[in-house]
Design an enzyme around this catalytic site. Structure first.
Site, short mmCIF file in Angstrom:
data_model
loop_
_atom_site.label_atom_id
_atom_site.label_comp_id
_atom_site.label_asym_id
_atom_site.label_seq_id
_atom_site.Cartn_x
_atom_site.Cartn_y
_atom_site.Cartn_z
N ARG A 167 -3.93 -6.26 3.77
CA ARG A 167 -5.37 -6.48 3.90
C ARG A 167 -5.72 -7.24 5.17
O ARG A 167 -6.89 -7.32 5.54
CB ARG A 167 -5.89 -7.21 2.65
CG ARG A 167 -6.04 -6.27 1.46
CD ARG A 167 -6.32 -7.00 0.19
NE ARG A 167 -5.12 -7.65 -0.34
CZ ARG A 167 -5.09 -8.45 -1.39
NH1 ARG A 167 -6.21 -8.70 -2.04
NH2 ARG A 167 -3.95 -8.98 -1.80
N ASP A 203 -8.63 3.00 -6.96
CA ASP A 203 -8.49 2.06 -5.84
C ASP A 203 -7.02 1.83 -5.53
O ASP A 203 -6.13 2.26 -6.28
CB ASP A 203 -9.19 0.73 -6.19
CG ASP A 203 -9.65 -0.03 -4.94
OD1 ASP A 203 -9.43 0.46 -3.82
OD2 ASP A 203 -10.23 -1.12 -5.11
N LYS A 262 -19.86 -2.18 -1.46
CA LYS A 262 -19.41 -3.55 -1.78
C LYS A 262 -19.50 -4.42 -0.52
O LYS A 262 -19.21 -3.96 0.57
CB LYS A 262 -17.94 -3.50 -2.25
CG LYS A 262 -17.31 -4.84 -2.49
CD LYS A 262 -15.83 -4.72 -2.83
CE LYS A 262 -14.95 -4.85 -1.61
NZ LYS A 262 -13.52 -4.77 -1.93
N ASP A 307 -15.28 0.72 -3.01
CA ASP A 307 -15.69 0.20 -1.70
C ASP A 307 -15.45 1.27 -0.64
O ASP A 307 -14.86 2.32 -0.92
CB ASP A 307 -14.99 -1.12 -1.34
CG ASP A 307 -13.47 -1.03 -1.37
OD1 ASP A 307 -12.93 0.06 -1.15
OD2 ASP A 307 -12.82 -2.06 -1.62
N THR A 344 -13.59 -6.84 -7.40
CA THR A 344 -14.08 -5.53 -6.93
C THR A 344 -14.24 -4.59 -8.12
O THR A 344 -15.28 -3.94 -8.29
CB THR A 344 -13.07 -4.95 -5.91
OG1 THR A 344 -13.00 -5.82 -4.78
CG2 THR A 344 -13.46 -3.55 -5.46
N ASP A 378 17.64 -26.20 -0.30
CA ASP A 378 16.52 -26.44 0.63
C ASP A 378 15.57 -25.24 0.70
O ASP A 378 14.66 -25.22 1.52
CB ASP A 378 17.05 -26.78 2.02
CG ASP A 378 17.87 -25.65 2.62
OD1 ASP A 378 18.07 -24.62 1.93
OD2 ASP A 378 18.31 -25.78 3.78
N ASP A 383 -6.59 -7.24 -7.26
CA ASP A 383 -6.07 -8.59 -7.05
C ASP A 383 -6.81 -9.53 -8.01
O ASP A 383 -6.40 -9.69 -9.17
CB ASP A 383 -6.25 -8.97 -5.58
CG ASP A 383 -5.57 -10.27 -5.22
OD1 ASP A 383 -5.17 -11.01 -6.14
OD2 ASP A 383 -5.43 -10.59 -4.02
N ARG A 442 -18.33 -8.41 0.95
CA ARG A 442 -17.58 -9.64 0.67
C ARG A 442 -18.25 -10.77 1.42
O ARG A 442 -18.02 -10.94 2.62
CB ARG A 442 -16.12 -9.50 1.14
CG ARG A 442 -15.24 -8.68 0.19
CD ARG A 442 -13.78 -9.01 0.41
NE ARG A 442 -12.89 -8.23 -0.41
CZ ARG A 442 -12.59 -8.51 -1.68
NH1 ARG A 442 -13.15 -9.55 -2.27
NH2 ARG A 442 -11.74 -7.77 -2.35
N1 LIG Z 1 -3.95 -11.43 0.46
C1 LIG Z 1 -5.29 -11.54 0.48
N2 LIG Z 1 -5.95 -12.01 -0.60
C2 LIG Z 1 -7.29 -12.11 -0.61
N3 LIG Z 1 -8.06 -11.77 0.43
C3 LIG Z 1 -7.45 -11.31 1.54
C4 LIG Z 1 -6.04 -11.16 1.60
N4 LIG Z 1 -5.73 -10.67 2.82
C5 LIG Z 1 -6.88 -10.53 3.50
N5 LIG Z 1 -7.90 -10.92 2.73
C6 LIG Z 1 -9.31 -10.93 3.03
O1 LIG Z 1 -9.91 -9.76 2.45
C7 LIG Z 1 -11.00 -9.34 3.24
C8 LIG Z 1 -10.82 -7.88 3.57
O2 LIG Z 1 -11.83 -7.49 4.40
P1 LIG Z 1 -12.56 -6.10 4.16
O3 LIG Z 1 -13.64 -6.02 5.21
O4 LIG Z 1 -13.16 -6.14 2.76
O5 LIG Z 1 -11.51 -5.03 4.31
C9 LIG Z 1 -11.03 -10.23 4.48
O6 LIG Z 1 -11.99 -11.23 4.27
C10 LIG Z 1 -9.63 -10.81 4.52
O7 LIG Z 1 -9.57 -12.07 5.12
O1 LIG Z 2 -9.38 -7.36 -6.91
P1 LIG Z 2 -9.99 -7.91 -5.65
O2 LIG Z 2 -9.65 -9.37 -5.43
O3 LIG Z 2 -11.47 -7.67 -5.58
O4 LIG Z 2 -9.32 -7.20 -4.41
C1 LIG Z 2 -9.01 -5.83 -4.39
C2 LIG Z 2 -9.84 -5.09 -3.37
O5 LIG Z 2 -9.61 -5.66 -2.06
C3 LIG Z 2 -9.29 -4.62 -1.16
O6 LIG Z 2 -10.45 -4.05 -0.60
P2 LIG Z 2 -11.13 -4.73 0.69
O7 LIG Z 2 -11.98 -5.87 0.26
O8 LIG Z 2 -10.10 -4.99 1.72
O9 LIG Z 2 -12.13 -3.61 1.17
P3 LIG Z 2 -11.77 -2.19 1.84
O10 LIG Z 2 -10.95 -1.44 0.83
O11 LIG Z 2 -13.10 -1.56 2.04
O12 LIG Z 2 -11.02 -2.48 3.10
C4 LIG Z 2 -8.63 -3.58 -2.03
O13 LIG Z 2 -8.72 -2.29 -1.40
C5 LIG Z 2 -9.43 -3.63 -3.30
O14 LIG Z 2 -10.55 -2.80 -3.23
MG LIG Z 3 -10.77 -1.90 -1.21
MG LIG Z 4 -9.70 -4.08 3.56
#
Ligand SMILES: Nc1ncnc2c1ncn2[C@@H]1O[C@H](COP(=O)(O)O)[C@@H](O)[C@H]1O
Ligand SMILES: O=P(O)(O)OC[C@H]1O[C@H](OP(=O)(O)OP(=O)(O)O)[C@H](O)[C@@H]1O
Ligand SMILES: [Mg+2]
Ligand SMILES: [Mg+2]
Length: 310
Positions: A93, A216, A190, A167, A224, A34, A220, A192
């Protein structure tokens, strides 16, 4: 001292054990039909100082649950101290409310880890340093910077080098690496527009004629990184490479990097990305096992961990 691991990154756990010249304790982890998990530790843990190695990488929920259940088993087996060694801390994140009625899941996960019985946490390049404060137990946040500095000095000419933060969240990290290398820094502005989409608005710093290394914490989707690399090239950078601690590498990230203008991407083995890197033409892995192993040795012997970064 006892070393134990879950299933998330056995090659790294084995490399840490080799560094420490210590065995990994046997633990059986089963999944019932399960989907529920069961853990049995096969040796006496009473009174032991245990280091449990488990990144909470994809599948994040399964790996997190494994970590929590292993700690419960260790507590009930009367371990003296449990250190959760989490080379990649998933959910990081979600470190703040990004809108109304949204969670701060990084804090929830920190509460769960402490609640399951961790006495300490050892982790690496947390997405934001402040996440350390989400834990009400001692937490050591290691930096991959020294390992990367050594690798850069071995493989790159450090003259005319620029370290680039892709970023705003990466600026402190990039500045620390630039200081060690005696290099300048540039910063990518950067945005988003939506989760999973990254857009370069501007670059702060003159990268024309410079060799750039993007630094960085996480790659993911690769958006970025690849967008930053393209923008740097457009503005006259002669060569672009990247060092990124955690290779999440979702979806087509590796292919995307292969098609980019980047000379090379170096990730660490905090996440087991071995399968994804087979055949990758410009992605290489750098081990953080010696760094984690040395930190474990120091914690077990009550020695300074911060001295590792002098
Ligand atoms: N695991 C995640 N994968 C993709 N995006 C995510 C994940 N966890 C949080 N997030 C989103 O990433 C941005 C981060 O915000 P920043 O202002 O760039 O730090 C936010 O939209 C989360 O919802
Ligand atoms: O490969 P990706 O899918 O683009 O994700 C990776 C990016 O996401 C996160 O930054 P985030 O957007 O949280 O910005 P921050 O570092 O300014 O908080 C992380 O620090 C990388 O810079
Ligand atoms: Mg970042
Ligand atoms: Mg972040």
């Amino acid at each position: 001292m006892k070393l134990m691991c879950g299933t998330a990154n056995k090659p790294l756990a084995k490399a840490i054990a080799d560094y420490l010249d210590a065995p990994l304790s046997n633990v059986e982890i089963e999944t019932f039909a399960d989907g529920e998990l069961f853990v049995r530790i096969d040796e006496n843990m009473r009174g032991e100082d245990v280091f449990l190695i488990q990144p909470t990488s994809k599948p994040a929920n399964d790996h997190l649950m494994e970590l929590l259940i292993c700690m419960d088993a260790l507590n009930r087996a009367s371990a003296r101290r449990i250190t959760a060694v989490i080379p990649y801390f998933g959910y990081a994140r979600q470190d703040r409310k990004t809108g109304g009625r949204t969670p701060i899941t990084a804090k929830l996960v920190a509460n769960l880890i402490a609640g399951a019985g961790a006495d300490r946490v050892l982790t690496l390049d947390l997405h934001a340093g402040q996440i350390q404060g989400f834990f009400d137990i001692p937490t050591d946040n290691l930096f991959a910077t020294p390992a990367m500095e050594t690798d850069i000095r071995m493989n790159y000419d450090t003259d005319n080098l620029m370290i680039v933060s892709p970023d705003v969240g990466g600026v402190v990290r990039a500045r620390a690496l630039a200081k060690r290398l005696g290099a300048d820094i540039a910063i990518v502005d950067k945005r988003r527009p939506h989760p999973g989409e990254a857009e370069v608005m501007n670059i702060i710093g003159d990268v024309d004629g410079r060799r750039c290394i993007i630094f960085d914490d996480i790659i993911d989707s690769g958006g970025t990184l690849c967008n930053a690399a393209a923008a740097l090239k457009e503005r006259g950078a002669t060569e672009v490479s990247a060092y990124i601690t955690h290779g999440v590498l979702s979806g087509k990230a590796v292919e995307r990097i292969g098609e980019s203008e980047m000379a090379e991407l170096v990730v660490t083995d905090s996440i087991d990305s071995n399968d994804k890197l087979v055949g990758a033409k410009n992605v290489r892995a750098l081990s953080v096992a010696p760094l984690l192993g040395e930190a474990i040795r120091r914690i077990a012997n009550d020695e300074s961990v911060s001295k590792l970064f002098d």
